[in-house]
Scaffold this motif. Sequence first.
Motif, PDB file in Angstrom:
ATOM      1  N   ALA A  63      44.740  33.851  33.345  1.00  0.00           N
ATOM      2  CA  ALA A  63      44.680  34.648  34.040  1.00  0.00           C
ATOM      3  C   ALA A  63      44.137  35.899  33.395  1.00  0.00           C
ATOM      4  CB  ALA A  63      45.380  34.859  33.940  1.00  0.00           C
ATOM      5  N   VAL A  64      43.882  36.911  33.186  1.00  0.00           N
ATOM      6  CA  VAL A  64      43.237  38.245  32.715  1.00  0.00           C
ATOM      7  C   VAL A  64      44.772  39.950  32.488  1.00  0.00           C
ATOM      8  CG1 VAL A  64      41.789  40.147  32.096  1.00  0.00           C
ATOM      9  CG2 VAL A  64      41.181  38.046  33.342  1.00  0.00           C
ATOM     10  N   GLN A  65      45.444  39.064  30.916  1.00  0.00           N
ATOM     11  CA  GLN A  65      46.374  40.602  30.848  1.00  0.00           C
ATOM     12  C   GLN A  65      45.895  41.639  30.409  1.00  0.00           C
ATOM     13  OE1 GLN A  65      50.482  38.780  28.572  1.00  0.00           O
ATOM     14  NE2 GLN A  65      48.895  40.343  27.298  1.00  0.00           N
ATOM     15  N   CYS A  66      45.900  42.573  31.037  1.00  0.00           N
ATOM     16  CA  CYS A  66      45.864  43.731  30.913  1.00  0.00           C
ATOM     17  C   CYS A  66      46.415  44.064  29.737  1.00  0.00           C
ATOM     18  CB  CYS A  66      46.411  44.885  31.870  1.00  0.00           C
ATOM     19  SG  CYS A  66      45.865  46.472  31.723  1.00  0.00           S
ATOM     20  N   GLY A  67      45.293  44.705  28.462  1.00  0.00           N
ATOM     21  CA  GLY A  67      46.056  45.047  27.066  1.00  0.00           C
ATOM     22  C   GLY A  67      46.690  46.476  27.154  1.00  0.00           C
ATOM     23  N   TYR A  68      47.380  47.175  28.018  1.00  0.00           N
ATOM     24  CA  TYR A  68      47.624  48.640  27.934  1.00  0.00           C
ATOM     25  C   TYR A  68      49.458  48.192  28.617  1.00  0.00           C
ATOM     26  CZ  TYR A  68      48.214  53.251  28.415  1.00  0.00           C
ATOM     27  OH  TYR A  68      48.546  54.546  28.587  1.00  0.00           O
ATOM     28  N   HIS A  69      50.521  47.861  29.816  1.00  0.00           N
ATOM     29  CA  HIS A  69      51.077  47.346  29.865  1.00  0.00           C
ATOM     30  C   HIS A  69      51.261  45.937  30.349  1.00  0.00           C
ATOM     31  CE1 HIS A  69      49.995  51.568  31.305  1.00  0.00           C
ATOM     32  NE2 HIS A  69      50.897  51.986  30.597  1.00  0.00           N
ATOM     33  N   GLY A  70      50.016  44.987  30.305  1.00  0.00           N
ATOM     34  CA  GLY A  70      50.533  43.665  30.245  1.00  0.00           C
ATOM     35  C   GLY A  70      51.075  43.410  30.991  1.00  0.00           C
ATOM     36  N   MET A  71      50.356  43.583  32.890  1.00  0.00           N
ATOM     37  CA  MET A  71      49.587  43.159  33.823  1.00  0.00           C
ATOM     38  C   MET A  71      48.977  42.281  33.981  1.00  0.00           C
ATOM     39  SD  MET A  71      51.007  46.026  36.859  1.00  0.00           S
ATOM     40  CE  MET A  71      52.309  47.205  35.976  1.00  0.00           C
ATOM     41  N   THR A  72      49.066  41.193  34.632  1.00  0.00           N
ATOM     42  CA  THR A  72      47.896  39.791  33.903  1.00  0.00           C
ATOM     43  C   THR A  72      47.505  39.009  36.133  1.00  0.00           C
ATOM     44  OG1 THR A  72      49.584  39.285  32.498  1.00  0.00           O
ATOM     45  CG2 THR A  72      48.191  37.077  33.294  1.00  0.00           C
ATOM     46  N   PHE A  73      46.781  38.859  35.583  1.00  0.00           N
ATOM     47  CA  PHE A  73      46.019  39.018  36.675  1.00  0.00           C
ATOM     48  C   PHE A  73      45.001  37.639  36.778  1.00  0.00           C
ATOM     49  CE2 PHE A  73      46.057  42.945  36.333  1.00  0.00           C
ATOM     50  CZ  PHE A  73      46.805  43.889  37.653  1.00  0.00           C
ATOM     51  N   ASP A  74      45.069  36.627  37.904  1.00  0.00           N
ATOM     52  CA  ASP A  74      44.208  35.269  38.660  1.00  0.00           C
ATOM     53  C   ASP A  74      42.665  35.638  38.583  1.00  0.00           C
ATOM     54  OD1 ASP A  74      44.517  35.574  40.895  1.00  0.00           O
ATOM     55  OD2 ASP A  74      46.133  34.186  41.248  1.00  0.00           O
ATOM     56  N   GLY A  77      42.450  37.676  41.566  1.00  0.00           N
ATOM     57  CA  GLY A  77      42.932  39.543  40.887  1.00  0.00           C
ATOM     58  C   GLY A  77      44.037  39.280  41.785  1.00  0.00           C
ATOM     59  N   SER A  78      44.617  38.121  42.251  1.00  0.00           N
ATOM     60  CA  SER A  78      46.138  38.648  42.406  1.00  0.00           C
ATOM     61  C   SER A  78      47.169  38.758  40.592  1.00  0.00           C
ATOM     62  CB  SER A  78      47.017  37.405  42.966  1.00  0.00           C
ATOM     63  OG  SER A  78      46.286  37.155  44.221  1.00  0.00           O
ATOM     64  N   CYS A  79      47.648  40.158  41.175  1.00  0.00           N
ATOM     65  CA  CYS A  79      48.713  40.009  39.819  1.00  0.00           C
ATOM     66  C   CYS A  79      49.692  38.736  40.012  1.00  0.00           C
ATOM     67  CB  CYS A  79      49.702  41.094  40.187  1.00  0.00           C
ATOM     68  SG  CYS A  79      50.830  41.427  38.999  1.00  0.00           S
ATOM     69  N   VAL A  80      50.052  37.663  39.040  1.00  0.00           N
ATOM     70  CA  VAL A  80      50.929  37.084  39.187  1.00  0.00           C
ATOM     71  C   VAL A  80      52.039  37.783  38.172  1.00  0.00           C
ATOM     72  CG1 VAL A  80      49.665  35.030  39.364  1.00  0.00           C
ATOM     73  CG2 VAL A  80      49.448  35.934  36.761  1.00  0.00           C
ATOM     74  N   ARG A  81      52.018  38.430  36.814  1.00  0.00           N
ATOM     75  CA  ARG A  81      53.180  38.577  36.415  1.00  0.00           C
ATOM     76  C   ARG A  81      52.671  40.473  35.719  1.00  0.00           C
ATOM     77  NH1 ARG A  81      55.880  38.499  30.634  1.00  0.00           N
ATOM     78  NH2 ARG A  81      53.840  39.572  29.734  1.00  0.00           N
ATOM     79  N   ILE A  82      54.103  40.883  36.262  1.00  0.00           N
ATOM     80  CA  ILE A  82      54.073  41.937  36.014  1.00  0.00           C
ATOM     81  C   ILE A  82      56.007  42.498  34.872  1.00  0.00           C
ATOM     82  CG2 ILE A  82      55.338  44.460  36.842  1.00  0.00           C
ATOM     83  CD1 ILE A  82      54.096  44.202  39.186  1.00  0.00           C
ATOM     84  N   PRO A  83      55.540  41.987  33.297  1.00  0.00           N
ATOM     85  CA  PRO A  83      56.560  42.529  32.480  1.00  0.00           C
ATOM     86  C   PRO A  83      57.574  43.678  32.660  1.00  0.00           C
ATOM     87  CG  PRO A  83      54.152  42.740  31.383  1.00  0.00           C
ATOM     88  CD  PRO A  83      53.766  43.032  33.239  1.00  0.00           C
ATOM     89  N   LYS A  93      46.371  44.306  42.804  1.00  0.00           N
ATOM     90  CA  LYS A  93      45.692  43.544  42.921  1.00  0.00           C
ATOM     91  C   LYS A  93      44.697  43.893  42.437  1.00  0.00           C
ATOM     92  CE  LYS A  93      44.396  39.463  46.143  1.00  0.00           C
ATOM     93  NZ  LYS A  93      43.180  39.214  45.730  1.00  0.00           N
ATOM     94  N   ALA A  94      43.519  43.045  41.730  1.00  0.00           N
ATOM     95  CA  ALA A  94      42.156  43.252  41.308  1.00  0.00           C
ATOM     96  C   ALA A  94      41.084  42.720  41.957  1.00  0.00           C
ATOM     97  CB  ALA A  94      41.535  42.831  39.870  1.00  0.00           C
ATOM     98  N   ARG A  95      39.919  43.966  42.110  1.00  0.00           N
ATOM     99  CA  ARG A  95      39.525  43.031  43.755  1.00  0.00           C
ATOM    100  C   ARG A  95      38.537  42.076  42.666  1.00  0.00           C
ATOM    101  NH1 ARG A  95      33.406  46.022  45.306  1.00  0.00           N
ATOM    102  NH2 ARG A  95      32.830  44.487  46.518  1.00  0.00           N
ATOM    103  N   SER A  96      38.120  40.726  43.468  1.00  0.00           N
ATOM    104  CA  SER A  96      37.766  39.668  43.168  1.00  0.00           C
ATOM    105  C   SER A  96      36.118  39.597  43.052  1.00  0.00           C
ATOM    106  CB  SER A  96      38.044  38.378  42.815  1.00  0.00           C
ATOM    107  OG  SER A  96      38.312  38.504  44.415  1.00  0.00           O
ATOM    108  N   TYR A  97      35.056  39.552  42.783  1.00  0.00           N
ATOM    109  CA  TYR A  97      33.859  39.513  43.704  1.00  0.00           C
ATOM    110  C   TYR A  97      33.113  37.661  43.902  1.00  0.00           C
ATOM    111  CZ  TYR A  97      33.214  43.965  41.906  1.00  0.00           C
ATOM    112  OH  TYR A  97      33.316  45.691  41.789  1.00  0.00           O
ATOM    113  N   PRO A  98      32.174  37.387  44.644  1.00  0.00           N
ATOM    114  CA  PRO A  98      31.850  35.595  44.663  1.00  0.00           C
ATOM    115  C   PRO A  98      30.748  35.660  43.671  1.00  0.00           C
ATOM    116  CG  PRO A  98      31.722  36.882  46.870  1.00  0.00           C
ATOM    117  CD  PRO A  98      32.285  38.092  45.572  1.00  0.00           C
ATOM    118  N   VAL A  99      30.884  35.080  42.590  1.00  0.00           N
ATOM    119  CA  VAL A  99      29.796  34.357  41.758  1.00  0.00           C
ATOM    120  C   VAL A  99      29.450  33.336  41.861  1.00  0.00           C
ATOM    121  CG1 VAL A  99      30.287  35.569  39.438  1.00  0.00           C
ATOM    122  CG2 VAL A  99      31.789  34.552  39.859  1.00  0.00           C
TER     123      VAL A  99
END
Length: 339
Positions: A63-74, A77-83, A93-99
Amino acid sequence: MFLKNCWYVAAQASELGRELTQRWITGEPVVLFRSEAGKPVALEDRCPHRSASLSKGTLIGDAVQCGYHGMTFDCAGSCVRIPGQEQIPAAMKARSYPVVQKWHWVWIWMGDPAKADEALIPDLRYNDTPGWTVTGGVLKVQANYQLLTDNLLDLTHETFVHTKTIGNAAVAETPMESNVEGNEVHVQRVMRNTPPPPLFKRVRNLTGNIDRWQIIRFQPPSSVSIDARGFPTGTEDAEQGLRWFSINSITPIDERSSNYYWTITRCFALDDQEITDLVHKQILATFLEDKEVLEAQQRLIETDDRKKIEVSVKADFGSIHARRVVQRLIAQENQGSAA
Ligand code: FES
Ligand SMILES: [Fe+2]
């Protein structure tokens, strides 16, 4: 205006690891990384909260934890944590792309994920075929991606731009044959009994004349592979001569800059590291010559706003038809989304 329902190279497979990597692709910011299992992942590099770059955050597990307010996305792109808050808004939700990792590179689908079909990845199999060895890289070029595909579809310029490596008089003086097959454009030039260009001589110690082939295949939106052969005249002998594919895929960063992914994959002297280094260095120098021409072209096109018409010749067949294919696919895509 870019084609979105298609695959672009997002990175060389070797570039992606457990660091968050930002690339702009067709005007969109993307953050790339590998999951703990090694799978490539791509999310829009924009936090849905306040538009911080997720690539400046931290990768924690998958998961990616945003460096600003710490919200975390799997990885989806689904948000799994809001501090400090239990309830997660559906829109967070962050958009995710097929890779997909294939042919030495990681490909991304920038359009409708439901339409992402792996069978549409350009066929660049010689980047990953037993009996062939690959060297390559990526080069940022400050020019529209179609100036690069134009360049690769008309190798006449080798005679004038690449005199130190792969160009000599024979290239420009030999006419090409070209045709369009579905969405592909094919161009080929066969030069009989001509002197080898400087790099061919150095790589294969060729002294006499050669028969030389350049068989170019364009696959939309922006992949061009060139089957290059140079055999002692009349022999078609790969053991004494040279055969490699120059495989190129251009990813638009935006309208005026591109990432140029390239490889040379050869089927001789497979374990000879000296030859690999020589070919890598000389081909990179060759593409830096292209970069200089293309960036000057781009600057002129942007700054001279008299909109003067360009005059075409026979050698432009490949680039004109490749542009038409892309234009048609973009028109179809727009019709589809309008309907
Ligand atoms: S901007 Fe990302 S958590 Fe606020
Ligand atoms: Fe070139």
